[in-house]
Write an enzyme that holds these catalytic residues in place. Sequence first.
Site, mmCIF file in Angstrom:
data_model
loop_
_atom_site.group_PDB
_atom_site.id
_atom_site.type_symbol
_atom_site.label_atom_id
_atom_site.label_comp_id
_atom_site.label_asym_id
_atom_site.label_seq_id
_atom_site.Cartn_x
_atom_site.Cartn_y
_atom_site.Cartn_z
ATOM 1 N N ASP A 1 -3.223 -12.580 23.228
ATOM 2 C CA ASP A 1 -2.090 -12.127 22.406
ATOM 3 C C ASP A 1 -1.480 -10.826 22.934
ATOM 4 O O ASP A 1 -0.405 -10.420 22.474
ATOM 5 C CB ASP A 1 -2.536 -11.902 20.953
ATOM 6 C CG ASP A 1 -3.031 -13.176 20.291
ATOM 7 O OD1 ASP A 1 -2.390 -14.223 20.508
ATOM 8 O OD2 ASP A 1 -4.046 -13.125 19.573
ATOM 9 N N CYS B 1 11.533 26.933 16.873
ATOM 10 C CA CYS B 1 10.501 27.349 17.836
ATOM 11 C C CYS B 1 9.948 26.126 18.562
ATOM 12 O O CYS B 1 9.794 26.124 19.790
ATOM 13 C CB CYS B 1 9.364 28.071 17.115
ATOM 14 S SG CYS B 1 9.827 29.587 16.295
ATOM 15 N N ASP C 1 -5.150 -11.211 17.566
ATOM 16 C CA ASP C 1 -6.458 -10.560 17.689
ATOM 17 C C ASP C 1 -7.126 -10.790 19.035
ATOM 18 O O ASP C 1 -8.201 -10.255 19.282
ATOM 19 C CB ASP C 1 -7.389 -11.049 16.582
ATOM 20 C CG ASP C 1 -7.859 -12.479 16.805
ATOM 21 O OD1 ASP C 1 -7.098 -13.259 17.408
ATOM 22 O OD2 ASP C 1 -8.981 -12.810 16.377
ATOM 23 N N ASP D 1 -0.419 -15.194 15.014
ATOM 24 C CA ASP D 1 -1.307 -16.040 15.803
ATOM 25 C C ASP D 1 -2.204 -16.803 14.827
ATOM 26 O O ASP D 1 -2.474 -16.329 13.719
ATOM 27 C CB ASP D 1 -2.151 -15.170 16.734
ATOM 28 C CG ASP D 1 -3.171 -15.985 17.503
ATOM 29 O OD1 ASP D 1 -2.774 -16.953 18.151
ATOM 30 O OD2 ASP D 1 -4.361 -15.657 17.411
#
Length: 740
Positions: free
Chosen positions: A637, A18, A633, A435
């Site tokens: 980045d 379905c 963060d 990082d």
Amino acid sequence: MENRQTTLEISGMTCAACANRIEKGLNKLEGVSHATVNFTMETSHVEYRADTIDLAAVIKRIEQLGFTAEEKIEQKQGAERRRDEIRKQQLKFILSAILSLPLLWAMAAHFSFTSFIWVPDLLLNPWFQLALATPVQFIIGWPFYKGAFNALRSGGANMDVLVALGTSAAYFYSLYLTLKPEEHVGMANMPVMQELYYETSALLITLILLGKWFEALAKGRSSEAIRSLMGLQAKTALVVRDGSEVSIPVEQVIIGDQLIVKPGGKIPVDGIVLDGSSAIDESMLTGESLPVDKQSGDQVFGATINKNGVLRVQATKVGKNTTLAQIIHIVEQAQGSKAPIQRIADRISGIFVPIVVGIALLAFALWYFWLEPGMFAEGLEKAIAVLVIACPCALGLATPTSIMAGSGRAAEVGVLFKGGEHLESTHHITAVLLDKTGTVTEGKPSLTDVIVGTNISEQELLSLVGGAEKSSEHPLAEAIVAAIEAQNIAVPEATEFTAIPGFGIRATVAGRDVAVGTRALMERYAVVHNGEASMAELEEAGKTVMLTAVDGQYTGMIAVADTIKPSSKQAIDRLKHLGIQVMMITGDNARTAAAIASEAGIEHVIAGVLPEGKAEEVKKLQAAGMKVAMVGDGINDAPALAAADIGMAMGTGTDVAMETADVTLMRGDLNSIVDAITMSKKTMRNIKQNLFWALAYNVIGIPIAAAGLLAPWLAGAAMALSSVSVVLNALRLQRMKIKA
């Protein structure tokens, strides 16, 4: 051209076929960019061009396919709708069971080994059996006919087709025999025909409804993560209005309101502490059990718990914009999305029903014409068993239930997957690129050294540098300004400010041209300096050094130090244990980067990289055959997060980074990377288990049924049990320990 997207709640789906039919129908509509349907969540996510098609046309197309749809309503109402569905399935099963039990009792007379069971004569009367079976077949079982008709009308086939075919064959063959009762006369001159199959059709529908009820219960449990998150929200807020404290529903809080949060109370919305200090339990957001100290100027989040002091908080985010609301949205998005592995099940489901109908017809022909010539009832029984045992419910549930349970469990420990595809892809990672600032390190550096050049005092230098850095949002700038202000040195406002990513800043402060940054920035502005020896010494100690120039003349340098997070070394060791290569990337110089990397246990360092260069480094690793996870963060980045196979944003970072990333790590702890990979592996293992058993069930069950070794009612029970077992296996993920 305006692109829009919406989530629809769909009713009437009975199996994966379905969902496939709706998905194909929507994607064929002109103006629909992309549509996915999640059978388990009973939702469809549709992206469409508003200038070409409207939402009403999308809903109309779904209705043409035989289903009902409406735009997704509030989560609380959605939970109520699911509870209504569970009650509805329960009621239908109970009514069907009441009508079917006498037929099951009568079936006892069909077998020699159960002949000792007393059966009332009335139950053997074919007309009485017809009276019991008919409402089960056509009233309680009507949705199967409706679903089968709509499926066939739109050129597809689904589980309803199999159920309708199987039960109708048993019912109408029994009706044919009932209309000729004179052929068999039993006790008290009452017609008895043991060839009747009324109990087969009624029991099949009853058992299928039992399976549907259990499925609905299990699906409700798989949404437990959403419900528990919803339950965390504060119901009321104490707001200062017109000088008085007023308690109002949290929905009425607006941005700028000042809230009073008393000890033990929940913080109603996201905000900034204006006054007071306290420890806040943020475990519901981060999974971290230790309370976090908060004071004036610190950010607080809705649904976290104030442990001791009284806080005055100014609301900054309310309603759907709060951190908790965003988490709920991400979890819903992940649970409603499809993992690539589900395409296997979708492709199989798309061709499964026609193949099964063909096998059932072949089984009937073999028994009727060859194995037991002329025995119509025997051949029919084998065909019915094949039709019923082959319902593809388990196959359709195999992937989405695991995705729902896995992403929900991950959210409980602070790992948010934005979609099923990311939950699947994460376990393929072979390299993690970290990082430095705010990821490996605390991201809260402090000013450690000031070396002054000629023709300027330390106080004047710091005043000018503070004025220039005050306009920057970089963590290093914030640390420098905070340290300067702590010395009660006046920090004037900059009249002009330019951030030069990867180099530093340039500003006009008190009418003077101030530049603060790297060696490359000094070279860029032709500033000659003689601080290389001092700079190298500071960098060897792991400090970040910035050269300063005023009016084009070298004036000295400042150094800041950022310590690594206590958990970084442990997390990096865990990643290595998993066989994953760990690298650190930073815009810092090689000496500083090497000092930090050595302390964290990272052997591979890529230093001196500009923001746009981070994405290029990711692509280089991918070109070398690695599956790369980028963890960062900051705004700088974002390009690398987007370029990586999996972008992971620290939840302590910027909104831009989290928006770009595929996974958000709410704790800001590198151990969450390992948790994400582990959860991905366990979820994929669970999906493969489900797919294997769902397919094995059909591969083994169909030949057994065709061979006549499985009565139709047993086939129905096995089919119901297979669906429930798949869902229960998926729900094991909700109790799994994620730590590797």
